[in-house]
Structure formats: structure tokens, C-alpha cells
Design a protein around this motif. Structure first.
Motif, PDB file in Angstrom:
ATOM      1  N   ASN A  56       0.849  -1.188   0.000  1.00  0.00           N
ATOM      2  CA  ASN A  56       0.000   0.000   0.000  1.00  0.00           C
ATOM      3  C   ASN A  56       0.886   1.239   0.000  1.00  0.00           C
ATOM      4  OD1 ASN A  56      -2.322   1.669   0.263  1.00  0.00           O
ATOM      5  ND2 ASN A  56      -2.006   1.767   2.469  1.00  0.00           N
ATOM      6  N   ILE A  57       0.840   1.994  -1.082  1.00  0.00           N
ATOM      7  CA  ILE A  57       1.719   3.149  -1.255  1.00  0.00           C
ATOM      8  C   ILE A  57       0.914   4.432  -1.067  1.00  0.00           C
ATOM      9  CG2 ILE A  57       3.291   4.332  -2.830  1.00  0.00           C
ATOM     10  CD1 ILE A  57       3.648   1.572  -4.230  1.00  0.00           C
ATOM     11  N   VAL A  58       1.378   5.264  -0.153  1.00  0.00           N
ATOM     12  CA  VAL A  58       0.686   6.491   0.228  1.00  0.00           C
ATOM     13  C   VAL A  58       1.583   7.682  -0.080  1.00  0.00           C
ATOM     14  CG1 VAL A  58      -0.433   7.724   2.136  1.00  0.00           C
ATOM     15  CG2 VAL A  58      -0.440   5.215   2.099  1.00  0.00           C
ATOM     16  N   ALA A  59       0.998   8.757  -0.607  1.00  0.00           N
ATOM     17  CA  ALA A  59       1.755   9.982  -0.856  1.00  0.00           C
ATOM     18  C   ALA A  59       1.720  10.855   0.393  1.00  0.00           C
ATOM     19  CB  ALA A  59       1.175  10.739  -2.044  1.00  0.00           C
ATOM     20  N   LYS A  60       2.884  11.254   0.858  1.00  0.00           N
ATOM     21  CA  LYS A  60       2.990  12.008   2.105  1.00  0.00           C
ATOM     22  C   LYS A  60       2.235  13.324   2.049  1.00  0.00           C
ATOM     23  CE  LYS A  60       6.468  13.633   5.426  1.00  0.00           C
ATOM     24  NZ  LYS A  60       7.930  13.711   5.705  1.00  0.00           N
ATOM     25  N   HIS A  61       2.208  13.968   0.881  1.00  0.00           N
ATOM     26  CA  HIS A  61       1.581  15.282   0.747  1.00  0.00           C
ATOM     27  C   HIS A  61       0.372  15.226  -0.189  1.00  0.00           C
ATOM     28  CE1 HIS A  61       5.024  16.824   2.896  1.00  0.00           C
ATOM     29  NE2 HIS A  61       5.836  16.308   1.989  1.00  0.00           N
ATOM     30  N   ASP A  62      -0.351  14.121  -0.135  1.00  0.00           N
ATOM     31  CA  ASP A  62      -1.525  13.929  -0.986  1.00  0.00           C
ATOM     32  C   ASP A  62      -2.698  14.748  -0.455  1.00  0.00           C
ATOM     33  OD1 ASP A  62      -3.628  12.983  -2.558  1.00  0.00           O
ATOM     34  OD2 ASP A  62      -2.825  10.950  -2.602  1.00  0.00           O
ATOM     35  N   HIS A  63      -3.164  15.731  -1.238  1.00  0.00           N
ATOM     36  CA  HIS A  63      -4.301  16.544  -0.817  1.00  0.00           C
ATOM     37  C   HIS A  63      -5.622  15.954  -1.290  1.00  0.00           C
ATOM     38  CE1 HIS A  63      -3.748  17.830  -4.954  1.00  0.00           C
ATOM     39  NE2 HIS A  63      -4.902  18.461  -4.921  1.00  0.00           N
ATOM     40  N   VAL A  64      -5.563  14.812  -1.999  1.00  0.00           N
ATOM     41  CA  VAL A  64      -6.774  14.165  -2.506  1.00  0.00           C
ATOM     42  C   VAL A  64      -7.145  12.956  -1.641  1.00  0.00           C
ATOM     43  CG1 VAL A  64      -7.845  13.016  -4.493  1.00  0.00           C
ATOM     44  CG2 VAL A  64      -6.276  14.946  -4.846  1.00  0.00           C
ATOM     45  N   VAL A  65      -6.201  12.025  -1.482  1.00  0.00           N
ATOM     46  CA  VAL A  65      -6.445  10.795  -0.713  1.00  0.00           C
ATOM     47  C   VAL A  65      -5.577  10.838   0.541  1.00  0.00           C
ATOM     48  CG1 VAL A  65      -6.357   8.276  -0.720  1.00  0.00           C
ATOM     49  CG2 VAL A  65      -6.958   9.516  -2.822  1.00  0.00           C
ATOM     50  N   SER A  66      -6.210  10.957   1.694  1.00  0.00           N
ATOM     51  CA  SER A  66      -5.457  11.028   2.952  1.00  0.00           C
ATOM     52  C   SER A  66      -4.885   9.659   3.309  1.00  0.00           C
ATOM     53  CB  SER A  66      -6.372  11.509   4.083  1.00  0.00           C
ATOM     54  OG  SER A  66      -7.334  10.511   4.402  1.00  0.00           O
ATOM     55  N   SER A 107      -4.530 -10.615   4.591  1.00  0.00           N
ATOM     56  CA  SER A 107      -3.178 -10.896   4.118  1.00  0.00           C
ATOM     57  C   SER A 107      -2.209 -11.015   5.286  1.00  0.00           C
ATOM     58  CB  SER A 107      -2.720  -9.775   3.180  1.00  0.00           C
ATOM     59  OG  SER A 107      -1.359  -9.943   2.838  1.00  0.00           O
ATOM     60  N   THR A 108      -1.304 -11.965   5.178  1.00  0.00           N
ATOM     61  CA  THR A 108      -0.258 -12.120   6.192  1.00  0.00           C
ATOM     62  C   THR A 108       1.050 -11.476   5.725  1.00  0.00           C
ATOM     63  OG1 THR A 108       0.341 -14.281   5.268  1.00  0.00           O
ATOM     64  CG2 THR A 108      -1.263 -14.248   7.086  1.00  0.00           C
ATOM     65  N   ASP A 109       0.995 -10.838   4.560  1.00  0.00           N
ATOM     66  CA  ASP A 109       2.169 -10.192   3.971  1.00  0.00           C
ATOM     67  C   ASP A 109       1.743  -8.802   3.503  1.00  0.00           C
ATOM     68  OD1 ASP A 109       4.558  -9.536   2.737  1.00  0.00           O
ATOM     69  OD2 ASP A 109       4.176 -10.771   0.959  1.00  0.00           O
ATOM     70  N   ARG A 110       1.817  -7.840   4.425  1.00  0.00           N
ATOM     71  CA  ARG A 110       1.355  -6.482   4.119  1.00  0.00           C
ATOM     72  C   ARG A 110       2.458  -5.484   4.429  1.00  0.00           C
ATOM     73  NH1 ARG A 110      -4.347  -6.939   7.393  1.00  0.00           N
ATOM     74  NH2 ARG A 110      -2.834  -7.199   9.086  1.00  0.00           N
ATOM     75  N   GLU A 111       2.637  -4.548   3.511  1.00  0.00           N
ATOM     76  CA  GLU A 111       3.628  -3.494   3.728  1.00  0.00           C
ATOM     77  C   GLU A 111       3.026  -2.166   3.295  1.00  0.00           C
ATOM     78  OE1 GLU A 111       8.044  -2.077   2.144  1.00  0.00           O
ATOM     79  OE2 GLU A 111       7.543  -4.219   2.165  1.00  0.00           O
ATOM     80  N   GLU A 112       3.284  -1.142   4.101  1.00  0.00           N
ATOM     81  CA  GLU A 112       2.841   0.206   3.762  1.00  0.00           C
ATOM     82  C   GLU A 112       4.062   1.076   3.532  1.00  0.00           C
ATOM     83  OE1 GLU A 112      -0.662   2.499   5.588  1.00  0.00           O
ATOM     84  OE2 GLU A 112       1.090   3.228   6.703  1.00  0.00           O
ATOM     85  N   LEU A 113       4.015   1.845   2.483  1.00  0.00           N
ATOM     86  CA  LEU A 113       5.130   2.729   2.139  1.00  0.00           C
ATOM     87  C   LEU A 113       4.598   4.149   1.980  1.00  0.00           C
ATOM     88  CD1 LEU A 113       8.058   3.272   1.252  1.00  0.00           C
ATOM     89  CD2 LEU A 113       7.370   2.645  -1.066  1.00  0.00           C
ATOM     90  N   VAL A 114       5.082   5.060   2.805  1.00  0.00           N
ATOM     91  CA  VAL A 114       4.724   6.475   2.686  1.00  0.00           C
ATOM     92  C   VAL A 114       5.856   7.156   1.928  1.00  0.00           C
ATOM     93  CG1 VAL A 114       4.172   8.599   3.908  1.00  0.00           C
ATOM     94  CG2 VAL A 114       3.433   6.391   4.847  1.00  0.00           C
ATOM     95  N   SER A 115       5.527   7.640   0.731  1.00  0.00           N
ATOM     96  CA  SER A 115       6.534   8.203  -0.153  1.00  0.00           C
ATOM     97  C   SER A 115       6.377   9.712  -0.258  1.00  0.00           C
ATOM     98  CB  SER A 115       6.394   7.579  -1.555  1.00  0.00           C
ATOM     99  OG  SER A 115       7.364   8.081  -2.438  1.00  0.00           O
TER     100      SER A 115
END
Length: 361
Positions: free
Chosen positions: A300-310, A323-331
Motif C-alpha cells: 500500500n503506497i501512500v503519498a505524504k503530501h496527498d491533498h486528494v487521498v489522505s 493478508s499475512t504479507d502487508r507493507e505500507e510505504l509512505v513516499s
């Protein structure tokens, strides 16, 4: 604190003056070129259309290597946007990067819907177009396992698909700036306030929702964004690479697509008002979408300064799936620069490759 003028090197001062004069001249000369220039060229990598069904078109990007990863990757574009955001130009193409690493890349993209397609909805996008694309990929590759990725609303669609199908051969799920919990889509909650927003009237009268409706909502978040962008363009008009990049992004935004009225109504009523995907009440193709049914590996990739999707709007992918294999990345970056900006090129794409490569053999 800056040095007194008399202490500065005269040659350094002269050099800075020459630089500013040169840039000023280039701004004026290149500004005229910008005004009369044709549309920026976009789409860099060769591709073949494998399947068409109304608004949907499936592309395969031609591999760059004889040996490729076993598991193919299907990237689903948002229905309101062209897929070439993933393939802007040489050196700024996510698909070029993936092909260079040896992936077998497919893109489910969209053409403007016809008026007789105004009734397209989740049943079509999730229950018709995505399965047909997967069937075509399986027929061509002989592989049942698949990696699915989606950006923004495209990520929402692939998540809904995973939540109704529970397919064992859905190996990996990659979501980029993807809304799942719409109670945290604060801007759009205000924009589509059910006390004032007559979505049924809008759908009935327009049938196809024009791009200006959606773009108006984005403008509410940053009212001065377009003006600031043009000021920034003028400041950097001397910089050919900046202008080239600006023109490509500007073309992509200008070519926002209309969307079917029924699909728009479901976005507003089912997802925005009822938050049905998170609440477990969304029905698609006669099945209830259950996030707990999702067992694929998730990035799950999240944009740090996303003004559309928090960030909060994406969190059910990490908390409600099985899922037993989950990773979140804040870019670093915003909603669009997440998939095509300089930070994505340097940092995000290599991380996606590292994550996906281990799960594609």
C-alpha cells in the motif's frame, strides 16, 4: 545573514547578473514558443492492444528482455484518467522502468465512454472488464497467478475485485494513493454533502459526467494551485526539462475523461455517503465485497503530501484484510507526483521493484 555588497567577489556578482539576464531572455523567447507549441508528446514505450470492450482497452507493453518474471503485472488506470501517466517519456516512465527490470506489464486503460455507456457501473468495471483482461492475460501467458496494481480509483476497483473474488491466483496487490475508507476523504465529503448535492439530478440530466465536475472538486482543495503552477512555469521557463515535464503533466490533466453517470452515482452514494466498502455492505455482481477475503500480498503506497487521498483513507488495506504479507510505504510527493515525479523515479520505483521482484517468481 548575507555579506555586504562590497565584500562580494565582483566576478561572482557579474556571473550572477549574466545568469539572471540570460534566464530572463530565455523566459521571453521560450514563453512565445510555449504558447504556440503543439501538444506535448506522451507515451514512450511500444505497446499492443490485446482486447477492447467499449470504453475498456487492454494493452501489453512489449518486453525488453528475453527472460521475464513468471507472474504478469496488470495495472488498472482510474476510469477518469488516461493510462499514459505511467509512461510519460523516456526516463519518466514507470512502465519503462518495470520493463527494464524484466516484468511482463499490462495496462487496463479507458477511452471516453459513449452516451450509450452511461449505465456502466461497478458490475462492469469490476465484474466484466477486469476479469476479461485477466482471462486474456492468462490465455496469452499460460499463467494463472497475477499481480494486480491500481492508482487512485483504479486501486479502489482492483481492491473491490479482490474483495469479491477471493481468487487464490491473485498473488500480489499494489495500491497507489487508493481510497478505501471514504469517511476520511474530507474534501469530497464536503463537496458531495448529501444535504445539498443532488447526484440523481446530475446523473439524469448529464448522463455522462464531464471532467469539469471532478476537476472542480480538486480545485476546491487548492484554489490557487493552477495560478501557482503557471507562476512556477514562468519562473522556470528557461529550463527546457522543467517545461517539457510541465507540458506532459498539463496535457494529462487536460485530457481527464468523462465518466458514466451510473458509475459516478455509485461513487457518491455507495462509497462516499455509505462508506460501503469499509462497512462491508457494498454489493457488486450479486456478491458482497468483504475486505477480509483479500489474502494476496499487499503493498500500500501512500503519498505524504496527498491533498486528494489522505493516509487514513487507505488504512483498511492494512487493518481489515486477511493478508499475512502487508507493507505500507509512505513516499514523498503529492497525488500525481507519486506515480511520475522525480521522487518516484529515484526512490519509489526501486522499492516497488525490490518488493515485487521477490513475489513474481
Amino acid at each position: 545573514m548575507s555579506e555586504p555588497l562590497e565584500l562580494l567577489d565582483p566576478e561572482a556578482i557579474a556571473k550572477q547578473v549574466r545568469l539572471e539576464v540570460d534566464r530572463a531572455l530565455k523566459r521571453n523567447i521560450k514563453g512565445l514558443d510555449f504558447l504556440v507549441a503543439e501538444r506535448a508528446e506522451v507515451g514512450h514505450m511500444p505497446k499492443d492492444a490485446l482486447y477492447r470492450d467499449g470504453t475498456a482497452v487492454l494493452y501489453r507493453y512489449r518486453p525488453l528482455h528475453g527472460e521475464i518474471y513468471r507472474i504478469p503485472l496488470l495495472v488498472v488506470s482510474p476510469p477518469s484518467n488516461r493510462g499514459y501517466i505511467f509512461d510519460l517519456a523516456k526516463g519518466q516512465s514507470f512502465f519503462e522502468y518495470l520493463l527494464q527490470q524484466g516484468y511482463d506489464v499490462y495496462n487496463l486503460d479507458w477511452n471516453p465512454p459513449r452516451r450509450d455507456e452511461r449505465g456502466l457501473g461497478f458490475d462492469d468495471y469490476v465484474g466484466r472488464f477486469i476479469p476479461a483482461a485477466l482471462k486474456e492475460i492468462e490465455a496469452r501467458t499460460g499463467e494463472r497467478e497475477i499481480s494486480l496494481a491500481g492508482y487512485c480509483a483504479g486501486g479502489t476497483l482492483v481492491t473491490i475485485y479482490a474483495a469479491i473474488e477471493a481468487r487464490e491466483h491473485l498473488r500480489n496487490l499494489i495500491t497507489l494513493a487508493t481510497p478505501i475508507d471514504f469517511s476520511h476523504m474530507h474534501l469530497f465529503q464536503t463537496w458531495a454533502d448529501k444535504r445539498y448535492f443532488d447526484v440523481d439530478l446530475l446523473v439524469r440530466e448529464l448522463e455522462l459526467i464531464p471532467p469539469e465536475i471532478m476537476l472542480g472538486a480538486f480545485d476546491l482543495a487548492r484554489p490557487a494551485n493552477r495560478t501557482a503552477g503557471r507562476v512556477n512555469l514562468w519562473t522556470n521557463m528557461w529550463n527546457d526539462e522543467f517545461v517539457k515535464s510541465y507540458r506532459m503533466f498539463d496535457r494529462w490533466a487536460a485530457e481527464t475523461l468523462p465518466i458514466p453517470g451510473h458509475y459516478f452515482g455509485q461513487l457518491v452514494k455507495d462509497l462516499m455517503w455509505e462508506n460501503a466498502l469499509t462497512n462491508g455492505t457494498l454489493e457488486v455482481c450479486g456478491k458482497t465485497a468483504d475486505l477480509g477475503r483479500v489474502t494476496a500480498s499487499i503493498l500500500n503506497i501512500v503519498a505524504k503530501h496527498d491533498h486528494v487521498v489522505s493516509h487514513e483513507a487507505t488504512t483498511p488495506l492494512m487493518t481489515m484484510t486477511s493478508s499475512t504479507d502487508r507493507e505500507e510505504l509512505v513516499s514523498k510527493g503529492g497525488h500525481v507526483s507519486l506515480v511520475a515525479g522525480p521522487s518516484a523515479v529515484r526512490r519509489l520505483w526501486p522499492h516497488i521493484d525490490e518488493w515485487l521482484g521477490r513475489r513474481s517468481t
